[in-house]
Design a protein around this motif. Sequence first.
Motif, PDB file in Angstrom:
ATOM      1  N   ALA A   1       0.858  -1.185   0.000  1.00 25.83           N
ATOM      2  CA  ALA A   1       0.000   0.000   0.000  1.00 25.83           C
ATOM      3  C   ALA A   1       0.892   1.230   0.000  1.00 25.83           C
ATOM      4  O   ALA A   1       1.259   1.727   1.074  1.00 25.83           O
ATOM      5  CB  ALA A   1      -0.927  -0.011   1.219  1.00 25.83           C
ATOM      6  N   PRO A   2       1.259   1.735  -1.180  1.00 16.49           N
ATOM      7  CA  PRO A   2       2.121   2.917  -1.234  1.00 16.49           C
ATOM      8  C   PRO A   2       1.501   4.095  -0.479  1.00 16.49           C
ATOM      9  O   PRO A   2       0.298   4.331  -0.563  1.00 16.49           O
ATOM     10  CB  PRO A   2       2.206   3.212  -2.738  1.00 16.49           C
ATOM     11  N   TYR A   3       2.329   4.811   0.260  1.00 19.55           N
ATOM     12  CA  TYR A   3       1.835   5.941   1.037  1.00 19.55           C
ATOM     13  C   TYR A   3       1.429   7.098   0.123  1.00 19.55           C
ATOM     14  O   TYR A   3       2.096   7.392  -0.873  1.00 19.55           O
ATOM     15  CB  TYR A   3       2.898   6.422   2.014  1.00 19.55           C
ATOM     16  N   ALA A   4       0.350   7.764   0.517  1.00 16.41           N
ATOM     17  CA  ALA A   4      -0.146   8.894  -0.267  1.00 16.41           C
ATOM     18  C   ALA A   4       0.274  10.236   0.317  1.00 16.41           C
ATOM     19  O   ALA A   4       0.314  11.239  -0.392  1.00 16.41           O
ATOM     20  CB  ALA A   4      -1.677   8.836  -0.351  1.00 16.41           C
ATOM     21  N   SER A   5       0.597  10.271   1.631  1.00 15.40           N
ATOM     22  CA  SER A   5       0.929  11.565   2.246  1.00 15.40           C
ATOM     23  C   SER A   5       2.238  11.567   3.018  1.00 15.40           C
ATOM     24  O   SER A   5       2.921  12.593   3.060  1.00 15.40           O
ATOM     25  CB  SER A   5      -0.212  11.998   3.179  1.00 15.40           C
ATOM     26  N   ILE A   6       2.620  10.463   3.646  1.00 13.08           N
ATOM     27  CA  ILE A   6       3.806  10.449   4.514  1.00 13.08           C
ATOM     28  C   ILE A   6       5.080  10.934   3.798  1.00 13.08           C
ATOM     29  O   ILE A   6       5.828  11.736   4.352  1.00 13.08           O
ATOM     30  CB  ILE A   6       4.022   9.048   5.128  1.00 13.08           C
ATOM     31  N   PRO A   7       5.350  10.503   2.564  1.00 10.12           N
ATOM     32  CA  PRO A   7       6.594  10.959   1.921  1.00 10.12           C
ATOM     33  C   PRO A   7       6.545  12.412   1.454  1.00 10.12           C
ATOM     34  O   PRO A   7       7.591  12.974   1.102  1.00 10.12           O
ATOM     35  CB  PRO A   7       6.718  10.018   0.706  1.00 10.12           C
ATOM     36  N   TYR A   8       5.368  13.030   1.457  1.00 13.17           N
ATOM     37  CA  TYR A   8       5.223  14.359   0.860  1.00 13.17           C
ATOM     38  C   TYR A   8       4.878  15.449   1.875  1.00 13.17           C
ATOM     39  O   TYR A   8       4.914  16.627   1.539  1.00 13.17           O
ATOM     40  CB  TYR A   8       4.141  14.302  -0.229  1.00 13.17           C
ATOM     41  N   ASP A   9       4.549  15.071   3.075  1.00 13.15           N
ATOM     42  CA  ASP A   9       4.234  16.021   4.142  1.00 13.15           C
ATOM     43  C   ASP A   9       5.469  16.128   5.034  1.00 13.15           C
ATOM     44  O   ASP A   9       5.862  15.145   5.672  1.00 13.15           O
ATOM     45  CB  ASP A   9       3.027  15.515   4.939  1.00 13.15           C
ATOM     46  N   PRO A  10       6.121  17.310   5.111  1.00 10.65           N
ATOM     47  CA  PRO A  10       7.370  17.433   5.886  1.00 10.65           C
ATOM     48  C   PRO A  10       7.227  17.001   7.342  1.00 10.65           C
ATOM     49  O   PRO A  10       8.136  16.368   7.895  1.00 10.65           O
ATOM     50  CB  PRO A  10       7.690  18.933   5.785  1.00 10.65           C
ATOM     51  N   LEU A  11       6.097  17.323   7.974  1.00 10.62           N
ATOM     52  CA  LEU A  11       5.901  16.934   9.364  1.00 10.62           C
ATOM     53  C   LEU A  11       5.774  15.419   9.484  1.00 10.62           C
ATOM     54  O   LEU A  11       6.421  14.789  10.332  1.00 10.62           O
ATOM     55  CB  LEU A  11       4.651  17.607   9.931  1.00 10.62           C
ATOM     56  N   LYS A  12       4.967  14.817   8.625  1.00  7.87           N
ATOM     57  CA  LYS A  12       4.794  13.364   8.656  1.00  7.87           C
ATOM     58  C   LYS A  12       6.099  12.655   8.322  1.00  7.87           C
ATOM     59  O   LYS A  12       6.415  11.605   8.901  1.00  7.87           O
ATOM     60  CB  LYS A  12       3.689  12.934   7.696  1.00  7.87           C
ATOM     61  N   THR A  13       6.864  13.215   7.400  1.00  6.61           N
ATOM     62  CA  THR A  13       8.141  12.604   7.038  1.00  6.61           C
ATOM     63  C   THR A  13       9.093  12.589   8.222  1.00  6.61           C
ATOM     64  O   THR A  13       9.787  11.593   8.476  1.00  6.61           O
ATOM     65  CB  THR A  13       8.787  13.363   5.862  1.00  6.61           C
ATOM     66  N   SER A  14       9.124  13.686   8.984  1.00  3.39           N
ATOM     67  CA  SER A  14       9.989  13.754  10.163  1.00  3.39           C
ATOM     68  C   SER A  14       9.576  12.726  11.207  1.00  3.39           C
ATOM     69  O   SER A  14      10.419  12.045  11.801  1.00  3.39           O
ATOM     70  CB  SER A  14       9.933  15.164  10.780  1.00  3.39           C
ATOM     71  N   VAL A  15       8.277  12.604  11.430  1.00  2.67           N
ATOM     72  CA  VAL A  15       7.777  11.615  12.388  1.00  2.67           C
ATOM     73  C   VAL A  15       8.084  10.205  11.889  1.00  2.67           C
ATOM     74  O   VAL A  15       8.481   9.331  12.668  1.00  2.67           O
ATOM     75  CB  VAL A  15       6.258  11.793  12.603  1.00  2.67           C
ATOM     76  N   ALA A  16       7.910   9.973  10.592  1.00  2.00           N
ATOM     77  CA  ALA A  16       8.172   8.642  10.023  1.00  2.00           C
ATOM     78  C   ALA A  16       9.635   8.251  10.186  1.00  2.00           C
ATOM     79  O   ALA A  16       9.951   7.097  10.507  1.00  2.00           O
ATOM     80  CB  ALA A  16       7.775   8.622   8.550  1.00  2.00           C
ATOM     81  N   LEU A  17      10.558   9.186   9.971  1.00  2.00           N
ATOM     82  CA  LEU A  17      11.985   8.886  10.135  1.00  2.00           C
ATOM     83  C   LEU A  17      12.313   8.574  11.592  1.00  2.00           C
ATOM     84  O   LEU A  17      13.129   7.696  11.881  1.00  2.00           O
ATOM     85  CB  LEU A  17      12.824  10.053   9.630  1.00  2.00           C
ATOM     86  N   PHE A  18      11.656   9.291  12.511  1.00  2.00           N
ATOM     87  CA  PHE A  18      11.834   8.986  13.930  1.00  2.00           C
ATOM     88  C   PHE A  18      11.315   7.587  14.239  1.00  2.00           C
ATOM     89  O   PHE A  18      11.990   6.779  14.901  1.00  2.00           O
ATOM     90  CB  PHE A  18      11.106  10.015  14.790  1.00  2.00           C
ATOM     91  N   LEU A  19      10.098   7.265  13.779  1.00  2.00           N
ATOM     92  CA  LEU A  19       9.514   5.954  14.059  1.00  2.00           C
ATOM     93  C   LEU A  19      10.339   4.840  13.423  1.00  2.00           C
ATOM     94  O   LEU A  19      10.452   3.746  13.987  1.00  2.00           O
ATOM     95  CB  LEU A  19       8.075   5.897  13.546  1.00  2.00           C
ATOM     96  N   CYS A  20      10.910   5.121  12.276  1.00  2.00           N
ATOM     97  CA  CYS A  20      11.754   4.122  11.608  1.00  2.00           C
ATOM     98  C   CYS A  20      12.961   3.784  12.482  1.00  2.00           C
ATOM     99  O   CYS A  20      13.265   2.610  12.714  1.00  2.00           O
ATOM    100  CB  CYS A  20      12.207   4.689  10.262  1.00  2.00           C
ATOM    101  N   GLU A  21      13.632   4.808  12.980  1.00  5.24           N
ATOM    102  CA  GLU A  21      14.793   4.588  13.852  1.00  5.24           C
ATOM    103  C   GLU A  21      14.366   3.946  15.167  1.00  5.24           C
ATOM    104  O   GLU A  21      15.041   3.045  15.687  1.00  5.24           O
ATOM    105  CB  GLU A  21      15.510   5.903  14.116  1.00  5.24           C
TER     106      GLU A  21
END
Length: 239
Positions: free
Chosen positions: A77-97
């Motif tokens: 399920a390719p993401y529709a907003s996480i890679p393109y929303d700067p705030l969501k991207t920052s949270v996603a990188l944190f959650l990834c780590e």
Amino acid sequence: MLTRSRAIVLHIIRFSDDKMICRVYTETAGIVSLLVRRGSSKMSHHRLFTPLALLQIEWDKTTADRPVYPKNVAAIAPYASIPYDPLKTSVALFLCEFLNAALRSEPASPALFAFVEQSLMLYDRLSDRHANFHLVFLLQLATFLGVQPNVSGYTEGAYFDLRDGCFTATCPPHHNHIPPAEAAALPVLMRMSFANMHLYRLSGTQRSLLLAHLVTYYRLHIPAFPELKSLAVLREVWA
């Protein structure tokens, strides 16, 4: 033996000019390290390996503790907003780590995998009122990992002992504790869910403090949990 499983990408590191090592958490085999070839073709599946990507992967299961080449890779399920929303991207990188540290020794668990996968898909769908998502996620994840804090003994003016995971009427004889003014928020936070998180109004400073306490709690209760580099970045975002 060929193994097939849903997977979540947690860590990506360049191995050579044409290869990278990707650590994924899979539904059926827990953590798996993959050696992924980098190709110039637009069809090369290395392009699918992005932080927290939800994938379907096939690989040859071996008993050796070394990275294996994936045989087939497809996006679930390719993401529709996480890679393109700067705030969501920052949270996603944190959650990834964070997940890479928290799940590195976790065995396969369909329930845990489903929780992480469904939480990420929900986060991707939310268009607003998602500022507390990562706090709810970390609090609920603790239950699946067996390290849920005990907040039932709260009384006004109590400290929260991060080592013992419970409230205490007196200040613990170590620095791993939350002072009363901040500890009072914990019982409230434990009632927070993805459905009602938009009702809890927190400032960026409050959110950063609570997140720092949660990360410290995990570091104390999960062996070899490292310092998280992305935590400082997220603090700046909330500031």
